[in-house]
Design an enzyme around this catalytic site. Structure first.
Site, PDB file in Angstrom:
ATOM      1  N   GLU A 118       2.691   5.038  -3.914  1.00 60.39           N
ATOM      2  CA  GLU A 118       2.679   6.012  -5.038  1.00 60.39           C
ATOM      3  C   GLU A 118       3.986   6.794  -5.154  1.00 60.39           C
ATOM      4  O   GLU A 118       4.317   7.165  -6.285  1.00 60.39           O
ATOM      5  CB  GLU A 118       1.485   6.967  -4.876  1.00 60.39           C
ATOM      6  CG  GLU A 118       0.137   6.304  -5.071  1.00 60.39           C
ATOM      7  CD  GLU A 118      -0.241   5.319  -3.968  1.00 60.39           C
ATOM      8  OE1 GLU A 118       0.231   5.501  -2.837  1.00 60.39           O
ATOM      9  OE2 GLU A 118      -0.969   4.372  -4.261  1.00 60.39           O
ATOM     10  N   ASP A 132       0.852  -1.188   0.000  1.00 58.86           N
ATOM     11  CA  ASP A 132       0.000   0.000   0.000  1.00 58.86           C
ATOM     12  C   ASP A 132       0.890   1.242   0.000  1.00 58.86           C
ATOM     13  O   ASP A 132       2.111   1.146   0.151  1.00 58.86           O
ATOM     14  CB  ASP A 132      -0.857  -0.058   1.278  1.00 58.86           C
ATOM     15  CG  ASP A 132      -1.917   1.026   1.334  1.00 58.86           C
ATOM     16  OD1 ASP A 132      -2.265   1.593   0.280  1.00 58.86           O
ATOM     17  OD2 ASP A 132      -2.409   1.306   2.457  1.00 58.86           O
ATOM     18  N   ASP A 171      -8.969   3.560  -2.745  1.00 58.69           N
ATOM     19  CA  ASP A 171      -9.968   3.903  -1.728  1.00 58.69           C
ATOM     20  C   ASP A 171     -11.245   4.472  -2.326  1.00 58.69           C
ATOM     21  O   ASP A 171     -11.456   5.688  -2.361  1.00 58.69           O
ATOM     22  CB  ASP A 171      -9.370   4.913  -0.740  1.00 58.69           C
ATOM     23  CG  ASP A 171      -8.208   4.316   0.033  1.00 58.69           C
ATOM     24  OD1 ASP A 171      -8.090   3.075   0.053  1.00 58.69           O
ATOM     25  OD2 ASP A 171      -7.432   5.095   0.617  1.00 58.69           O
TER      26      ASP A 171
HETATM   27  O1  MIG Z   1      -3.802   5.927   4.704  1.00 55.99           O
HETATM   28  O2  MIG Z   1      -3.627   0.671   5.609  1.00 55.99           O
HETATM   29  O3  MIG Z   1      -5.804   2.096   0.218  1.00 55.99           O
HETATM   30  O4  MIG Z   1      -6.730  -0.189   1.493  1.00 55.99           O
HETATM   31  O5  MIG Z   1      -6.820  -0.153   4.300  1.00 55.99           O
HETATM   32  C1  MIG Z   1      -4.590   4.801   4.517  1.00 55.99           C
HETATM   33  C2  MIG Z   1      -4.810   1.385   5.731  1.00 55.99           C
HETATM   34  C3  MIG Z   1      -3.727   3.607   4.272  1.00 55.99           C
HETATM   35  C4  MIG Z   1      -4.937   2.929   2.292  1.00 55.99           C
HETATM   36  C5  MIG Z   1      -5.345   1.726   1.491  1.00 55.99           C
HETATM   37  C6  MIG Z   1      -6.365   0.946   2.242  1.00 55.99           C
HETATM   38  C7  MIG Z   1      -5.826   0.533   3.592  1.00 55.99           C
HETATM   39  C8  MIG Z   1      -5.378   1.769   4.369  1.00 55.99           C
HETATM   40  N1  MIG Z   1      -4.410   2.520   3.590  1.00 55.99           N
END
Ligand code: MIG
Length: 798
Positions: A409, A406, A484
């Site tokens: 980016e 996650d 998200d």
């Molecule tokens: O700032 O890890 O897209 O799937 O549950 C949020 C917590 C960070 C974003 C991800 C999401 C995940 C969440 N993450």
């Protein structure tokens, strides 16, 4: 040749007259008077690469996107010239290159129709502040041209009239007009006069695409640095364009079959007792599920590769107990490494100098979940190797089966741009550069390093990785989700078009957060989303958890039953999904096909968004609004059987299809054979002792295949797979099914159960491999036969 009058654009420079031409095997170099060189490579008869420099010399040729195994080779390459142009001819394309200014025109070599023509063509603007050029390309676009692809854009399938950019961006609760979002996939397909071609602009800087938005008959793409470097890919079938692009940028290995099962996720399931409660409930309620996810709270203070002692005191035992119950554990791993001298991963990264630095030397410091962090430079091979080794504990020791990347980016909290500043330095595999160039591939390189770790420590089993960010080619290493989203009906629509768009952008292993990540769906929306989700290659419910529960049983009995019914269908369809995955990796055929991809000759399909094919033969269309008892949808040309009642409909028209909450519009193409497994609570729960083949009668011929193997491991790469190729041929009084099997894997079942759907006659005789057999021995129901799996030819006669 007559080209448009060149317009001088302020600030832009253009190539001038060609003064020299050289050929080196498959590559041609055209030098213009003002130092511009066009390097044109004939990769295939239908694929040309165009690369421009403005400095009389090219930088080293390096790309993260291009697969090593990409097919190269052409049948024909001829170069001629006349006064105004060079003419490059392959067996599929004719390309003119203007001696005046390097503008190109590309024709279909067979019928000589014009496919694509430069408008201003290549031009550039010097970027004094940052160095280098803003590199630009404009092409003429006749009225009627349509555009598709570009990764995860949450927009109408057809991109005509719109403008986009590619810059991987964390986009919590993005909307239909949000651009850019998580992924950067600078590849599109255009359809003009029913002929499709693709353009892959392999440039990792921030790039822009304008599809006749600024000027009605002009399409352009440009990037804020780097080279004008693009691949022109001809079809003329859209599917062939996508397949060639997929071959160029690579296909993944087969995932373990369980990865195609249903996955349950939430931010966050903890402590252990909560995880167990959830998994137990699946088994109690007999809702199939293969994977359970742990989000950031499983860690100790959000430190990657650690476990919270409080919530998960004995992860190894827990993971094993879950595995014994059929659940594979998938854990999240983010790129940010907490600045903490007591934390070994941080210390090691620091000692070895593996973290990204700012231009003038300090480390790139940014806030994410753990607080202030440093970030590994995944663009350095040594760092990727190190990162891979960090997975030993999670995978080899504890038994985790999948990793979820996650925030790659990369996302940084509370800063302008929500990411690294432009000056951050990256190794870029020995081509040092700033973040401007590395930003869009950062997530990809993280996923690649993670994949390497899993491959190493999960061997001989297959890795499973899921990533949020991606650049072209990332599909080689990982699956992906769409970020998200929000629990709204509009987002159900977005999930549908995004998944289709990703598939036509070479990245099929994709799915949305079912039910929506932000906010909470009501039962109806959740059920409708599950119905869509079971047809996506990746099928996972995920939610932020801030707005209440989101499990199959959250919304009352009626919805639970609907959800179970559809997840069960997914488990029945596992061999069908697996076969379409196999076709994707072998032939580059997208696992989801928008109608335009399925039938581009039918102009009606060019503007459809909701209907799609899952695999080769199943047509699905989600219900996208509340209180619906059905919907209108477009049925593409051909004859289709309604999946539920087996009624046949003739396509090429829009029609109303009933679909109460426990149903959804699903059709099967006539002539198809759909393979099915018995319902299992998880992959491997049961021995598959019979394979069901639903045979949809067609007057005429149709081909289907069924791919199977050990469901995990790498023996399939040594021929240990079973690929059954079926040809159905229906006549008024006879149906013939031919089977040809290849591969050395022996499937464990002994028989096929054959459902003859739509058979227009009573069965009088059954002939297996040219021998009449006793009907009583094989007939197990009205139009249901049980046949040994080894037949080569089955004939059913009136
Ligand atoms: O700032 O890890 O897209 O799937 O549950 C949020 C917590 C960070 C974003 C991800 C999401 C995940 C969440 N993450």
């Amino acid at each position: 040749m007559i080209l448009n009058e060149r317009i001088e654009h302020k600030g832009n420079a253009f190539p001038s007259k060609v003064i020299d031409f050289k050929k080196d095997v498959d590559t041609l170099y055209f030098h213009s008077e003002n130092g511009v060189i066009l390097q044109m490579t004939v990769l295939r008869d239908s694929m040309l690469r165009f690369r421009f420099t403005t400095d009389a010399k090219f930088e080293p040729d390096f790309s993260y996107a291009i697969a090593k195994e990409a097919v190269k080779g052409y049948n024909k390459l001829e170069i001629t010239e006349d006064i105004e142009k060079y003419i490059v001819t392959t067996s599929k394309l004719i390309c003119y290159i203007s001696k005046e200014d390097l503008r190109t025109r590309i024709y279909d070599a067979i019928d000589e129709t014009l496919i694509s023509e430069d408008e201003l063509g290549f031009h550039w603007e010097e970027s004094y502040e940052l160095g280098g050029n803003i590199v630009k390309m404009t092409k003429s676009s006749p009225t009627g041209e349509s555009f598709y692809g570009l990764g995860d854009k949450p927009e109408h399938t057809n991109l005509k009239g719109k403008r986009f950019q590619n810059w991987a961006t964390d986009s919590y609760a993005f909307g239909r007009n949000t651009d850019p979002i998580y992924k950067a996939i600078p590849f599109y397909t255009a359809i003009q006069n029913k002929k499709a071609y693709g353009v892959f602009f392999d440039n990792s800087f921030r790039s822009h695409f304008d599809f006749c938005s600024e000027r009605r008959n002009v399409t352009s793409f440009w990037a804020e640095g780097g080279e004008m470097n693009y691949y022109f890919i001809y079809g003329p079938k859209m599917q062939d364009v996508v397949a060639s692009y997929t071959n160029l940028t690579g296909a993944p290995e087969l995932p373990p079959l369980w990865a195609l099962g249903y996955h349950q996720c939430k931010w966050s399931y903890y402590p252990e007792s909560n995880v167990k409660e959830i998994t137990q409930k699946f088994r109690d309620l007999q809702i199939p599920c293969d994977a359970i996810y742990l989000d950031i709270d499983y860690m100790e203070g959000f430190r990657c590769f650690t476990w919270s002692k409080e919530y998960f005191p004995e992860p190894k035992r827990m993971v094993k107990e879950l595995a014994d119950d059929g659940f594979k554990t998938v854990v999240i791993i983010d790129p940010g490494i907490k600045i903490d001298m007591e934390y070994d991963v941080f210390r090691e990264g620091l000692e070895k100098d593996y973290f990204c630095r700012r231009a003038d030397g300090p480390y790139m410091k940014g806030k994410v979940w753990p607080g202030e962090c440093y970030f590994p430079d995944f663009t350095k091979p040594e760092v990727r190797e190190w990162w891979a080794t960090l997975f030993q504990g999670l995978i080899e020791d504890i038994g985790v089966k999948g990793v979820w990347n996650d925030m790659n980016e990369p996302a940084v909290m509370d800063v302008p741009g929500k990411s690294f500043p432009d000056d951050v330095r990256h190794d870029y595999d020995g081509n040092p550069c700033s973040h401007r160039k590395a930003h869009n591939i950062y997530g990809m390189q993280m996923a690649k390093a993670t994949y390497k770790g899993l491959k190493k420590y999960n061997y001989p089993l297959r890795p499973f990785v899921i990533t949020r960010s991606a650049y072209s080619g990332t599909q080689r290493y990982t699956s992906t989700w769409l970020g998200d989203n929000v629990a709204t009906w509009e987002h159900l629509w977005i999930a549908n078009v995004q998944a289709q768009r990703m598939a036509m952008s070479g990245f099929s292993f994709v799915g949305s957060d079912i039910g929506g990540f932000a906010q909470q769906p009501n039962g109806e929306l959740y059920a409708r989303w599950i119905q869509l989700g079971i047809f996506h290659p990746f099928c996972r419910t995920h939610s932020s958890g801030d707005h209440g529960d989101q499990e199959p049983w959250t919304f009352g009995q009626e919805i639970t039953d609907v959800v179970r019914k559809f997840i069960e269908i997914r488990y029945q369809l596992l061999p069908y999904l697996y076969t379409s995955f196999y076709k994707y990796i072998e032939e580059g055929i997208p696992m989801l096909k928008s109608l335009v991809l399925f039938d581009q000759e039918d102009a009606q399909t060019h503007h459809r968004t909701d209907e799609f094919l899952a695999g080769e033969h199943i047509l699905a269309c989600p219900i996208g609004e509340p209180n619906a008892k059905g919907r209108r949808m477009y049925i593409p040309r051909g004859n289709w059987y309604n999946y539920w009642n087996h009624e046949m409909v003739e396509g090429g028209r829009e029609m109303w299809v009933d679909a109460d909450i426990d149903s959804m519009p699903v059709f099967v193409k006539e002539g198809a054979i759909i393979p099915k497994y018995p319902i299992q609570q998880y992959v491997g729960e049961k021995n598959i002792d019979q394979l069901t083949l639903d045979v949809y009668y067609k007057s005429g011929k149709e081909e289907s295949s069924v791919y199977e193997d050990a469901n995990d491991g790498y023996d399939y790469t040594k021929g240990r797979f079973s690929l059954r190729h079926f040809t159905v041929n229906g006549k008024e009084d006879k149906l013939t099914i031919k089977q040809h099997k290849s591969g050395t894997f022996i499937t464990e079942y002994e028989t096929f159960k054959i459902n003859l759907i739509g058979l227009p006659f009573q069965i009088k005789t059954v002939r297996v491999d040219n021998e009449d057999i006793n009907l009583d021995d094989v007939k197990v129901g009205h139009r249901v036969l049980e046949i040994t799996k080894n037949f080569n030819q089955l004939e059913v006669l009136a």
